[in-house]
Design a protein around this motif. Structure first.
Motif, PDB file in Angstrom:
ATOM      1  N   ASN A  13      13.550  20.013 106.928  1.00 26.12           N
ATOM      2  CA  ASN A  13      14.762  20.176 107.723  1.00 26.12           C
ATOM      3  C   ASN A  13      15.297  21.599 107.663  1.00 26.12           C
ATOM      4  OD1 ASN A  13      14.741  17.542 108.555  1.00 26.12           O
ATOM      5  ND2 ASN A  13      16.294  16.840 107.111  1.00 26.12           N
ATOM      6  N   ILE A  14      15.269  22.202 106.472  1.00 19.89           N
ATOM      7  CA  ILE A  14      15.761  23.570 106.331  1.00 19.89           C
ATOM      8  C   ILE A  14      14.925  24.530 107.177  1.00 19.89           C
ATOM      9  CG2 ILE A  14      16.013  25.503 104.723  1.00 19.89           C
ATOM     10  CD1 ILE A  14      16.656  23.361 102.557  1.00 19.89           C
ATOM     11  N   VAL A  15      13.608  24.416 107.069  1.00 20.85           N
ATOM     12  CA  VAL A  15      12.725  25.339 107.781  1.00 20.85           C
ATOM     13  C   VAL A  15      12.755  25.087 109.283  1.00 20.85           C
ATOM     14  CG1 VAL A  15      10.341  26.128 108.036  1.00 20.85           C
ATOM     15  CG2 VAL A  15      11.240  25.612 105.764  1.00 20.85           C
ATOM     16  N   ARG A  16      12.754  23.820 109.683  1.00 20.55           N
ATOM     17  CA  ARG A  16      12.786  23.507 111.119  1.00 20.55           C
ATOM     18  C   ARG A  16      14.101  23.944 111.767  1.00 20.55           C
ATOM     19  NH1 ARG A  16      11.345  17.664 110.079  1.00 20.55           N
ATOM     20  NH2 ARG A  16       9.077  17.561 109.819  1.00 20.55           N
ATOM     21  N   GLY A  17      15.204  23.784 111.039  1.00 19.03           N
ATOM     22  CA  GLY A  17      16.504  24.091 111.635  1.00 19.03           C
ATOM     23  C   GLY A  17      16.840  25.565 111.675  1.00 19.03           C
ATOM     24  N   PHE A  74      20.241  18.065  95.763  1.00 15.63           N
ATOM     25  CA  PHE A  74      20.810  17.690  97.058  1.00 15.63           C
ATOM     26  C   PHE A  74      21.920  18.654  97.479  1.00 15.63           C
ATOM     27  CE2 PHE A  74      23.446  15.051  99.931  1.00 15.63           C
ATOM     28  CZ  PHE A  74      22.472  14.803 100.895  1.00 15.63           C
ATOM     29  N   LEU A  75      22.679  19.173  96.496  1.00 12.86           N
ATOM     30  CA  LEU A  75      23.709  20.170  96.814  1.00 12.86           C
ATOM     31  C   LEU A  75      23.065  21.439  97.364  1.00 12.86           C
ATOM     32  CD1 LEU A  75      26.610  21.202  96.857  1.00 12.86           C
ATOM     33  CD2 LEU A  75      26.318  21.889  94.461  1.00 12.86           C
ATOM     34  N   LEU A  76      21.968  21.861  96.753  1.00  7.36           N
ATOM     35  CA  LEU A  76      21.254  23.035  97.240  1.00  7.36           C
ATOM     36  C   LEU A  76      20.772  22.804  98.670  1.00  7.36           C
ATOM     37  CD1 LEU A  76      19.987  25.834  96.781  1.00  7.36           C
ATOM     38  CD2 LEU A  76      17.984  24.666  95.820  1.00  7.36           C
ATOM     39  N   TYR A  77      20.216  21.623  98.909  1.00  2.39           N
ATOM     40  CA  TYR A  77      19.753  21.278 100.257  1.00  2.39           C
ATOM     41  C   TYR A  77      20.916  21.260 101.244  1.00  2.39           C
ATOM     42  CZ  TYR A  77      18.631  18.057 104.090  1.00  2.39           C
ATOM     43  OH  TYR A  77      18.499  17.472 105.323  1.00  2.39           O
ATOM     44  N   ALA A  78      22.020  20.606 100.857  1.00  2.65           N
ATOM     45  CA  ALA A  78      23.179  20.514 101.750  1.00  2.65           C
ATOM     46  C   ALA A  78      23.762  21.892 102.041  1.00  2.65           C
ATOM     47  CB  ALA A  78      24.252  19.612 101.132  1.00  2.65           C
ATOM     48  N   THR A  79      23.711  22.787 101.067  1.00  2.00           N
ATOM     49  CA  THR A  79      24.224  24.141 101.274  1.00  2.00           C
ATOM     50  C   THR A  79      23.352  24.911 102.253  1.00  2.00           C
ATOM     51  OG1 THR A  79      25.136  24.171  99.028  1.00  2.00           O
ATOM     52  CG2 THR A  79      24.869  26.294 100.132  1.00  2.00           C
ATOM     53  N   LEU A  80      22.038  24.833 102.083  1.00  2.00           N
ATOM     54  CA  LEU A  80      21.124  25.600 102.924  1.00  2.00           C
ATOM     55  C   LEU A  80      20.965  25.009 104.317  1.00  2.00           C
ATOM     56  CD1 LEU A  80      18.295  26.418 100.350  1.00  2.00           C
ATOM     57  CD2 LEU A  80      20.114  27.922 101.170  1.00  2.00           C
ATOM     58  N   TYR A  81      21.158  23.685 104.436  1.00  2.00           N
ATOM     59  CA  TYR A  81      20.950  23.053 105.745  1.00  2.00           C
ATOM     60  C   TYR A  81      22.285  22.788 106.447  1.00  2.00           C
ATOM     61  CZ  TYR A  81      19.356  19.822 109.358  1.00  2.00           C
ATOM     62  OH  TYR A  81      19.114  19.215 110.557  1.00  2.00           O
ATOM     63  N   SER A  82      22.941  21.703 106.112  1.00  2.00           N
ATOM     64  CA  SER A  82      24.151  21.349 106.855  1.00  2.00           C
ATOM     65  C   SER A  82      25.277  22.368 106.643  1.00  2.00           C
ATOM     66  CB  SER A  82      24.623  19.947 106.464  1.00  2.00           C
ATOM     67  OG  SER A  82      24.736  19.828 105.068  1.00  2.00           O
ATOM     68  N   GLY A  83      25.437  22.839 105.411  1.00  2.00           N
ATOM     69  CA  GLY A  83      26.494  23.797 105.144  1.00  2.00           C
ATOM     70  C   GLY A  83      26.285  25.109 105.877  1.00  2.00           C
ATOM     71  N   PHE A  84      25.240  25.819 105.525  1.00  2.07           N
ATOM     72  CA  PHE A  84      24.998  27.143 106.092  1.00  2.07           C
ATOM     73  C   PHE A  84      24.635  27.082 107.574  1.00  2.07           C
ATOM     74  CE2 PHE A  84      21.628  30.444 106.864  1.00  2.07           C
ATOM     75  CZ  PHE A  84      22.514  31.485 107.104  1.00  2.07           C
ATOM     76  N   GLN A  85      23.660  26.265 107.932  1.00  4.60           N
ATOM     77  CA  GLN A  85      23.149  26.292 109.293  1.00  4.60           C
ATOM     78  C   GLN A  85      24.167  25.740 110.296  1.00  4.60           C
ATOM     79  OE1 GLN A  85      19.117  24.882 109.784  1.00  4.60           O
ATOM     80  NE2 GLN A  85      18.446  25.741 107.850  1.00  4.60           N
ATOM     81  N   GLU A  86      24.773  24.603 109.993  1.00  2.00           N
ATOM     82  CA  GLU A  86      25.718  24.023 110.940  1.00  2.00           C
ATOM     83  C   GLU A  86      26.995  24.850 111.037  1.00  2.00           C
ATOM     84  OE1 GLU A  86      26.408  19.902 110.192  1.00  2.00           O
ATOM     85  OE2 GLU A  86      24.324  19.326 110.580  1.00  2.00           O
ATOM     86  N   GLU A  87      27.509  25.309 109.902  1.00  2.00           N
ATOM     87  CA  GLU A  87      28.728  26.118 109.963  1.00  2.00           C
ATOM     88  C   GLU A  87      28.483  27.429 110.693  1.00  2.00           C
ATOM     89  OE1 GLU A  87      31.902  25.313 109.180  1.00  2.00           O
ATOM     90  OE2 GLU A  87      30.980  23.340 108.950  1.00  2.00           O
ATOM     91  N   PHE A  88      27.340  28.062 110.463  1.00  2.00           N
ATOM     92  CA  PHE A  88      27.050  29.309 111.174  1.00  2.00           C
ATOM     93  C   PHE A  88      26.987  29.064 112.679  1.00  2.00           C
ATOM     94  CE2 PHE A  88      24.114  32.286 113.184  1.00  2.00           C
ATOM     95  CZ  PHE A  88      24.723  33.484 112.863  1.00  2.00           C
ATOM     96  N   PHE A  89      26.269  28.020 113.092  1.00  4.44           N
ATOM     97  CA  PHE A  89      26.071  27.778 114.512  1.00  4.44           C
ATOM     98  C   PHE A  89      27.365  27.334 115.203  1.00  4.44           C
ATOM     99  CE2 PHE A  89      24.555  25.010 118.071  1.00  4.44           C
ATOM    100  CZ  PHE A  89      23.979  26.016 118.833  1.00  4.44           C
ATOM    101  N   PHE A  90      28.065  26.359 114.619  1.00  2.00           N
ATOM    102  CA  PHE A  90      29.231  25.808 115.300  1.00  2.00           C
ATOM    103  C   PHE A  90      30.488  26.634 115.077  1.00  2.00           C
ATOM    104  CE2 PHE A  90      26.461  22.070 115.161  1.00  2.00           C
ATOM    105  CZ  PHE A  90      26.560  21.651 116.481  1.00  2.00           C
ATOM    106  N   ARG A  91      30.739  27.099 113.853  1.00  3.98           N
ATOM    107  CA  ARG A  91      31.957  27.844 113.587  1.00  3.98           C
ATOM    108  C   ARG A  91      31.769  29.357 113.660  1.00  3.98           C
ATOM    109  NH1 ARG A  91      32.565  22.470 113.335  1.00  3.98           N
ATOM    110  NH2 ARG A  91      31.548  22.307 111.318  1.00  3.98           N
ATOM    111  N   GLY A  92      30.544  29.823 113.458  1.00  2.14           N
ATOM    112  CA  GLY A  92      30.310  31.263 113.498  1.00  2.14           C
ATOM    113  C   GLY A  92      29.822  31.768 114.840  1.00  2.14           C
ATOM    114  N   VAL A  93      29.298  30.877 115.689  1.00  2.00           N
ATOM    115  CA  VAL A  93      28.753  31.283 116.990  1.00  2.00           C
ATOM    116  C   VAL A  93      29.489  30.589 118.140  1.00  2.00           C
ATOM    117  CG1 VAL A  93      26.695  31.357 118.459  1.00  2.00           C
ATOM    118  CG2 VAL A  93      26.481  31.776 115.994  1.00  2.00           C
ATOM    119  N   LEU A  94      29.380  29.265 118.232  1.00  2.00           N
ATOM    120  CA  LEU A  94      29.955  28.563 119.384  1.00  2.00           C
ATOM    121  C   LEU A  94      31.478  28.648 119.419  1.00  2.00           C
ATOM    122  CD1 LEU A  94      27.773  25.319 119.752  1.00  2.00           C
ATOM    123  CD2 LEU A  94      27.592  27.482 120.991  1.00  2.00           C
TER     124      LEU A  94
END
Length: 299
Positions: free
Chosen positions: A140-144, A199-219
């Motif tokens: 998920n991290i690599v694909r996203g 799981f915290l590391l995963y959540a940070t790298l995937y949902s935390g970093f990727q989603e926050e960057f895309f939705f709150r940092g870009v859109l």
């Protein structure tokens, strides 16, 4: 107190938070009744949720000075540039949504022929990372990463946003501190295991970093730049954020549609909290961590 009352007066008179609140309450009522509960219990659950999030955004408002959302260079783009960036960002969004649907179809969880079968090599891309160490987390991290982060960052760079203009740091940390303390405490006191740290590391790298960057940092900053109305900009980005969770929630995570949509409504309110936090503080990193911790502790 006068300042806070004025904030809530403006909040309840604006259509965006009113619509979100109404949909949240309706979703909780529907879910509660579907599981044999009463209308009263559903209303109580919905109204308590609204109250908690209202107190949270009020606290952010009190602890912050002026909004610092314009620290994101994307929010300061000229109208024409912002529109192009937003069009490309929304195209990426629907591509991400399609990739989620395609994954669920390939896993046999969602009916229909995989929607991305027409893309040469997509099946290979889908299966390539499944055998990597870490299983679905690494996959998920690599694909996203290309679609949530690299391509949106490239688009903004082409529009003139410099690397320092993504607002990862700086800004006003104070409004985020209470939430960081609450979520860190919840994580530390809920039983520390190696699995939870992973799981915290995963959540940070995937949902935390990727989603926050895309939705709150870009859109979000692009929507604000185009509409010239911060509340509408935040509301539109939160709608896309919540909608992205529907396929997974309906077809994989929850057993019934009412329960899935009830969780989507909760996700929308949480997204609204993240959106307002980023807008007032002008930084991403604390909300990335809060988002990740929320996924681990479950609230």
């Amino acid at each position: 107190m006068k300042k806070l009352l004025g904030f809530y007066r403006r909040l309840v008179c604006h259509p965006v938070p009113l619509v979100f609140a109404l949909l949240f309450v309706l979703a909780k009522v529907w879910s509660n009744i579907s599981y044999g509960g009463s209308l009263v219990n559903g209303l109580r659950s919905g109204l308590m949720g609204i109250l908690v999030y209202a107190l949270a955004v009020g606290l952010i408002y009190l602890l912050s000075g002026k909004p610092l959302g314009d620290r994101s260079a994307a929010q300061q783009l000229a109208s024409g540039q912002a529109k192009w960036g937003l069009v490309l960002g929304v195209i990426l969004y629907f591509f991400i949504l399609g990739s989620i649907v395609d994954r669920l179809q390939r896993q046999g969880l969602m009916p229909g022929y995989p929607v991305f079968s027409w893309i040469p090599g997509w099946g290979l891309w889908h299966n390539l990372f499944s055998s990597f160490p870490g299983g679905y987390m690494t996959a998920n991290i690599v694909r996203g990463l290309p679609f949530f982060v690299l391509l949106p960052a490239y688009v903004l760079r082409r529009l003139g946003v410099k690397w320092g203009g993504f607002a990862f740091s700086g800004g006003n940390l104070k409004p985020a501190i209470p939430f960081l303390l609450i979520y860190v405490a919840a994580f530390l006191f809920s039983g520390l295991t190696v699995e939870r740290w992973i799981f915290l590391l995963y959540a940070t790298l995937y949902s935390g970093f990727q989603e926050e960057f895309f939705f709150r940092g870009v859109l979000q900053p692009l929507f604000i730049a185009v509409t010239k109305k911060p509340v509408w900009g935040m509301g539109l980005s939160v709608c896309l954020f919540a909608f992205l969770h529907i396929p997974d929630f309906v077809y994989r995570v929850y057993p019934t549609v009412p329960l899935a949509l009830s969780s989507v409504a909760s996700t929308a309110l949480f997204g609204g909290l993240m959106a307002y936090g980023v807008y007032r503080t002008g930084m991403l990193w604390p909300w990335i961590l809060i988002h990740a911790l929320s996924n681990v502790v479950g609230f």
